[in-house]
Every structure is written in structure tokens, then in C-alpha cells.
Design a protein around this motif. Structure first.
Motif, PDB file in Angstrom:
ATOM      1  N   TYR A  86      -4.804  -5.043  -0.766  1.00 29.32           N
ATOM      2  CA  TYR A  86      -3.857  -4.474  -1.739  1.00 29.32           C
ATOM      3  C   TYR A  86      -2.433  -4.811  -1.300  1.00 29.32           C
ATOM      4  N   GLY A  87      -1.495  -4.718  -2.245  1.00 31.40           N
ATOM      5  CA  GLY A  87      -0.084  -4.856  -1.915  1.00 31.40           C
ATOM      6  C   GLY A  87       0.391  -6.289  -1.877  1.00 31.40           C
ATOM      7  N   VAL A  88       1.441  -6.531  -1.079  1.00 28.48           N
ATOM      8  CA  VAL A  88       2.035  -7.859  -1.009  1.00 28.48           C
ATOM      9  C   VAL A  88       1.131  -8.778  -0.195  1.00 28.48           C
ATOM     10  N   ALA A  89       1.420 -10.060  -0.283  1.00 31.43           N
ATOM     11  CA  ALA A  89       0.652 -11.030   0.492  1.00 31.43           C
ATOM     12  C   ALA A  89       0.786 -10.724   1.989  1.00 31.43           C
ATOM     13  N   LYS A  90      -0.291 -10.924   2.694  1.00 34.99           N
ATOM     14  CA  LYS A  90      -0.341 -10.550   4.111  1.00 34.99           C
ATOM     15  C   LYS A  90       0.743 -11.253   4.928  1.00 34.99           C
ATOM     16  N   HIS A  91       0.953 -12.528   4.661  1.00 34.58           N
ATOM     17  CA  HIS A  91       1.923 -13.289   5.460  1.00 34.58           C
ATOM     18  C   HIS A  91       3.356 -12.823   5.213  1.00 34.58           C
ATOM     19  N   ALA A  92       3.584 -12.169   4.069  1.00 34.60           N
ATOM     20  CA  ALA A  92       4.939 -11.713   3.739  1.00 34.60           C
ATOM     21  C   ALA A  92       5.144 -10.237   4.039  1.00 34.60           C
ATOM     22  N   ALA A  93       4.131  -9.573   4.530  1.00 29.37           N
ATOM     23  CA  ALA A  93       4.195  -8.122   4.704  1.00 29.37           C
ATOM     24  C   ALA A  93       4.995  -7.734   5.940  1.00 29.37           C
ATOM     25  N   LYS A  94       5.755  -6.646   5.791  1.00 26.76           N
ATOM     26  CA  LYS A  94       6.450  -6.059   6.923  1.00 26.76           C
ATOM     27  C   LYS A  94       5.591  -4.978   7.576  1.00 26.76           C
ATOM     28  N   PHE A  95       4.803  -4.291   6.748  1.00 29.60           N
ATOM     29  CA  PHE A  95       3.936  -3.224   7.232  1.00 29.60           C
ATOM     30  C   PHE A  95       2.500  -3.515   6.806  1.00 29.60           C
ATOM     31  N   LYS A  96       1.585  -3.443   7.764  1.00 32.80           N
ATOM     32  CA  LYS A  96       0.173  -3.716   7.489  1.00 32.80           C
ATOM     33  C   LYS A  96      -0.642  -2.469   7.819  1.00 32.80           C
ATOM     34  N   ILE A  97      -1.400  -2.007   6.827  1.00 29.38           N
ATOM     35  CA  ILE A  97      -2.091  -0.719   6.939  1.00 29.38           C
ATOM     36  C   ILE A  97      -3.581  -0.908   6.697  1.00 29.38           C
ATOM     37  N   VAL A  98      -4.407  -0.317   7.561  1.00 27.47           N
ATOM     38  CA  VAL A  98      -5.845  -0.243   7.341  1.00 27.47           C
ATOM     39  C   VAL A  98      -6.156   1.134   6.754  1.00 27.47           C
ATOM     40  N   ILE A  99      -6.863   1.139   5.632  1.00 32.62           N
ATOM     41  CA  ILE A  99      -7.246   2.383   4.959  1.00 32.62           C
ATOM     42  C   ILE A  99      -8.708   2.683   5.280  1.00 32.62           C
ATOM     43  N   VAL A 100      -8.993   3.912   5.705  1.00 33.90           N
ATOM     44  CA  VAL A 100     -10.370   4.327   5.997  1.00 33.90           C
ATOM     45  C   VAL A 100     -10.786   5.322   4.919  1.00 33.90           C
ATOM     46  N   HIS A 101     -11.761   4.937   4.116  1.00 34.87           N
ATOM     47  CA  HIS A 101     -12.108   5.740   2.933  1.00 34.87           C
ATOM     48  C   HIS A 101     -12.818   7.033   3.296  1.00 34.87           C
ATOM     49  N   SER A 102     -12.948   7.871   2.298  1.00 32.01           N
ATOM     50  CA  SER A 102     -13.511   9.211   2.458  1.00 32.01           C
ATOM     51  C   SER A 102     -15.039   9.192   2.404  1.00 32.01           C
ATOM     52  N   PHE A 103     -15.630  10.357   2.555  1.00 28.72           N
ATOM     53  CA  PHE A 103     -17.068  10.557   2.348  1.00 28.72           C
ATOM     54  C   PHE A 103     -17.414  10.140   0.928  1.00 28.72           C
ATOM     55  N   ASP A 104     -18.490   9.355   0.781  1.00 28.68           N
ATOM     56  CA  ASP A 104     -18.939   8.892  -0.532  1.00 28.68           C
ATOM     57  C   ASP A 104     -17.886   8.025  -1.216  1.00 28.68           C
ATOM     58  N   GLY A 105     -17.100   7.301  -0.409  1.00 32.73           N
ATOM     59  CA  GLY A 105     -16.101   6.397  -0.955  1.00 32.73           C
ATOM     60  C   GLY A 105     -16.463   4.949  -0.688  1.00 32.73           C
ATOM     61  N   LYS A 116       6.911  -0.224  -6.866  1.00 32.47           N
ATOM     62  CA  LYS A 116       8.273  -0.365  -6.347  1.00 32.47           C
ATOM     63  C   LYS A 116       8.296  -0.201  -4.833  1.00 32.47           C
ATOM     64  N   LEU A 117       7.609   0.827  -4.333  1.00 27.94           N
ATOM     65  CA  LEU A 117       7.612   1.041  -2.890  1.00 27.94           C
ATOM     66  C   LEU A 117       6.911  -0.105  -2.167  1.00 27.94           C
ATOM     67  N   ILE A 118       5.806  -0.568  -2.725  1.00 25.06           N
ATOM     68  CA  ILE A 118       5.076  -1.692  -2.116  1.00 25.06           C
ATOM     69  C   ILE A 118       5.985  -2.912  -1.989  1.00 25.06           C
ATOM     70  N   ASP A 119       6.701  -3.219  -3.067  1.00 23.17           N
ATOM     71  CA  ASP A 119       7.567  -4.393  -3.059  1.00 23.17           C
ATOM     72  C   ASP A 119       8.799  -4.184  -2.187  1.00 23.17           C
ATOM     73  N   ASP A 120       9.410  -2.999  -2.276  1.00 24.68           N
ATOM     74  CA  ASP A 120      10.635  -2.744  -1.521  1.00 24.68           C
ATOM     75  C   ASP A 120      10.393  -2.770  -0.015  1.00 24.68           C
ATOM     76  N   LEU A 121       9.268  -2.190   0.410  1.00 17.72           N
ATOM     77  CA  LEU A 121       8.988  -2.108   1.845  1.00 17.72           C
ATOM     78  C   LEU A 121       8.153  -3.278   2.362  1.00 17.72           C
ATOM     79  N   GLY A 122       7.524  -4.000   1.455  1.00 21.44           N
ATOM     80  CA  GLY A 122       6.651  -5.098   1.888  1.00 21.44           C
ATOM     81  C   GLY A 122       5.376  -4.580   2.524  1.00 21.44           C
ATOM     82  N   VAL A 123       4.606  -3.813   1.741  1.00 17.57           N
ATOM     83  CA  VAL A 123       3.413  -3.145   2.264  1.00 17.57           C
ATOM     84  C   VAL A 123       2.155  -3.925   1.901  1.00 17.57           C
TER      85      VAL A 123
END
Length: 375
Positions: A86-105, A116-123
Motif C-alpha cells: 500500500y501507499g507510495v512506491a517502496k523506493h520513494a518511501a520515507k517511512f516503511k511500515i509492516v502491518i500485522v492483521h487482526s484475528f480472522d483478518g 494526502k498523508l500518504i503522499d505528504d509523508l511518503g508512507v
């Protein structure tokens, strides 16, 4: 030639002979009856054994398994882990986040940040199917350490760098505690959103754990007790039998949701993937193993975890609603009292689904990535 005289049999002898014949018949009948009982008993045991055995998982890509539609990595032991970016391209990202899903997710669950936040922060974010969910191979030997190492390997193979951020949602929060324990050196920052607690964790006062446990619906009390004390196959049986109510969390019982939860969920349009993908390999290696591991005996307690950021180069955040009916707030408060280095955000009037409330995901991301808080 004269015939031999007939032998006379006395009445007493005749009666004795008759008794022996009857006894022989009785013993024969008794033996047959015992054999029938034994065969019946063995048959019942065999039937019960088969009934209690969970079905084999439907391995992705196998003849009877779901098709492989997601990108996957191959892990150190040959298993595969499916993921979604999800979000911006990996090579252009400033912040890289791993999401761990919930029970039954599944991997289709992420943090719903504004564009806007994704683009502004480069997430950049990556969510993955935990073992046994979606299109990730099951791991019958799964432990808290093994899933932490899975996450580390995912980050390495995707080139996320030496450090990355991690967010655990609900039961995914338990996985994040394992990451804090086993791979703290790889973490740039951590957020746990309504992390599920284990009422048997060491270091939690028994009276506190008991009072929180009793706040749960009685169906969930029984299901968690089975998950803690019984083997995984019995957890499967309890939650699939029809004689007694099984886990209320599994069937999404409405009484598990607060008024604010119901208001939020009424507006939330759940993608169709949420209804089919999580359990498509079967329930045993997904939700039932999740329960057995999450509520079984732990080799460590969260209150024993050390601060991974002693020089304040990053932070650990816990977000919790004070009206959460699935994860009552009291144990969360105790944990953060024992670990004062955790930044704790308690949301008044919020339940378990606050992560879907308008504006909340952006607040979570800004606190994690920028250190901004408005609590």
C-alpha cells in the motif's frame, strides 16, 4: 443275538447334564455379548477420534486449495508468506511500515490512511497473511518467536532496510509483543492498536486478570479457557460443535461491540475479500491456532519486555478505547504502568473498532512517524 440292556440314566444325572448344557450356552452367549460390546466401544472411539480430528488445511496452490493470486516470499523453512503493498512506491518511501492483521483478518487489512498523508509523508505499507490465513502456508509449529522471524525475513526480502516500523491491530498486537521481545533491533517504531491481552500472562495480578476475564461474554470465557488449557484440536472441536455456544468473537456476536463500534461499523463497507480470504484454507490453521497460541502459555510476559529505544530514537505506542468490550481497558492500563516508556493513548468513548473512525488512522500515523500527539 440278544441286544445289550439299555443304560438307565438317573433323574439327578439328567438334571446335571441339562444344567451343564445351559451353562455352556450361557457362557457362549455371554462371550458373544462381551465381544459385541468391545467392538461397539472400539467403533465409538474410532468415530469420536475421527470427529475430533480437524480437517487438513487447503494449502494454497494445491489441488484442493485456493489459487495463488498474491505475491509471496519463500521463507527459510520452505513455507510461503503472501503480502499486499500500500501507499507510495517502496523506493520513494520515507517511512516503511509492516502491518500485522487482526484475528480472522488477512493481507487486505491495513491502516486506512488518507491519501494526502500518504503522499505528504511518503508512507509505504505492507500487510501480510499470517501463517494459515489467506494465501500464506500454515505453520503447525508456529510460536511467538517464529512469527517474529517471519516478519524479519519479509522485511529483508522486500528490502525495507535495517529498521522498519510495525503496527499490530487487535490480535496482531500480540505478534508485535513477540517482535519487541525477539527482533527489537529491527524496529524503528511500534504501534499496537487495541492489542488483545492474555489473562494468564505472568506478572498480571490474579485478581485483576480475573475481574477483566469476567467482563467478557460467557461464551468467550469458555472459549478462551479451552484455548488456554486444551490442545489445539480440542479448541477446534469446541468452536465447531453444535451442543454449546462457541466463541462469540468468532461469530461476531453484537454484544461484543460498543455503541461507538456499531456506529462506525454501520458506515464501513467491508471489502468482499474480508468475508472469504481469511479462512479459505480452513478454520483450524487460521483462527483456532490463533486462539490456542494467543491464549496459551507464553514463554514471556509483556511486562518483562525491555525498552527497545533506550536513547529515545523511537517509541512504542498503545492505543486503546475505554469502552472496548473485546479487550477491556484495565489490563492495558496496568501494563503501561509497569512499562512507563510506552506512550499510551486512551480514547474516551471508543470501542474496539476505533481504527476505522474518521481521522484516527492519520493521528496514529503522525504519532508513530512524527511524534505528534493531540491526546
Amino acid at each position: 443275538m440278544a441286544g445289550a440292556p439299555a443304560r438307565r440314566v438317573s433323574p439327578a444325572s439328567a438334571r446335571a447334564h441339562t444344567r451343564k448344557a445351559k451353562q455352556g450356552n450361557s457362557l457362549s452367549t455371554s462371550g458373544i455379548f462381551k465381544k459385541l460390546l468391545l467392538v461397539t466401544f472400539v467403533g465409538i472411539l474410532a468415530w469420536a477420534y475421527q470427529a475430533l480430528q480437524p480437517p487438513r488445511p487447503k494449502i494454497p496452490g494445491s489441488l484442493n486449495g485456493p489459487p495463488i493470486t498474491a505475491p509471496r516470499i519463500k521463507l527459510r523453512d520452505g513455507r510461503h508468506l503472501a503480502y499486499k503493498e500500500y501507499g507510495v512506491a517502496k523506493h520513494a518511501a520515507k517511512f516503511k511500515i509492516v502491518i500485522v492483521h487482526s484475528f480472522d483478518g488477512c493481507r487486505h487489512q491495513s491502516l486506512p490512511l488518507s491519501h494526502k498523508l500518504i503522499d505528504d509523508l511518503g508512507v509505504y505499507m505492507v500487510s501480510f497473511d499470517r501463517p494459515g490465513y489467506g494465501e500464506s502456508d500454515p505453520d503447525p509449529k508456529r510460536t511467538r518467536k517464529s512469527i517474529a522471524l517471519d516478519i524479519e525475513e519479509l522485511a529483508d526480502q522486500l528490502g525495507l532496510g535495517t529498521k522498519f516500523y510495525i503496527i499490530g491491530i487487535s490480535m496482531g498486537g500480540q505478534i508485535v509483543w513477540g517482535c519487541l521481545k525477539y527482533i527489537p533491533h529491527r524496529l524503528a517504531g511500534v504501534a499496537m492498536l487495541a492489542p488483545v491481552v492474555n489473562h494468564w500472562w505472568s506478572g498480571i495480578p490474579s485478581d485483576l486478570a480475573s475481574s477483566v476475564y469476567k467482563q467478557l461474554l460467557w461464551q468467550d470465557q469458555w472459549a478462551l479457557r479451552i484455548g488456554h488449557y486444551a490442545p489445539t484440536w480440542l479448541t477446534y472441536w469446541w468452536n465447531t460443535q453444535k451442543w454449546f455456544p462457541s466463541s462469540a468473537a468468532i461469530v461476531r456476536h453484537p454484544d461484543n461491540f460498543s455503541p461507538s463500534d456499531k456506529e462506525i461499523l454501520a458506515k464501513f463497507v467491508k471489502p468482499k475479500e474480508f468475508l472469504t480470504v481469511p479462512r479459505q484454507q480452513g478454520e483450524y490453521e487460521s483462527i483456532h491456532r490463533d486462539m490456542a497460541i494467543g491464549f496459551g502459555a507464553w514463554e514471556f510476559s509483556p511486562v518483562e519486555v525491555q525498552n527497545p529505544f533506550p536513547n529515545n530514537e523511537g517509541y512504542v505506542h498503545i492505543w486503546q478505547g475505554d469502552e472496548d468490550r473485546l479487550v477491556p481497558v484495565t489490563i492495558q492500563r496496568f501494563i503501561v504502568q509497569q512499562l512507563p516508556w510506552i506512550k499510551y493513548h486512551e480514547l474516551p468513548g471508543a470501542g474496539h473498532a476505533f481504527v476505522l473512525a474518521d481521522g484516527v488512522p492519520d493521528r496514529i500515523a503522525k504519532a508513530l512517524l512524527l511524534g505528534e500527539t493531540h491526546d
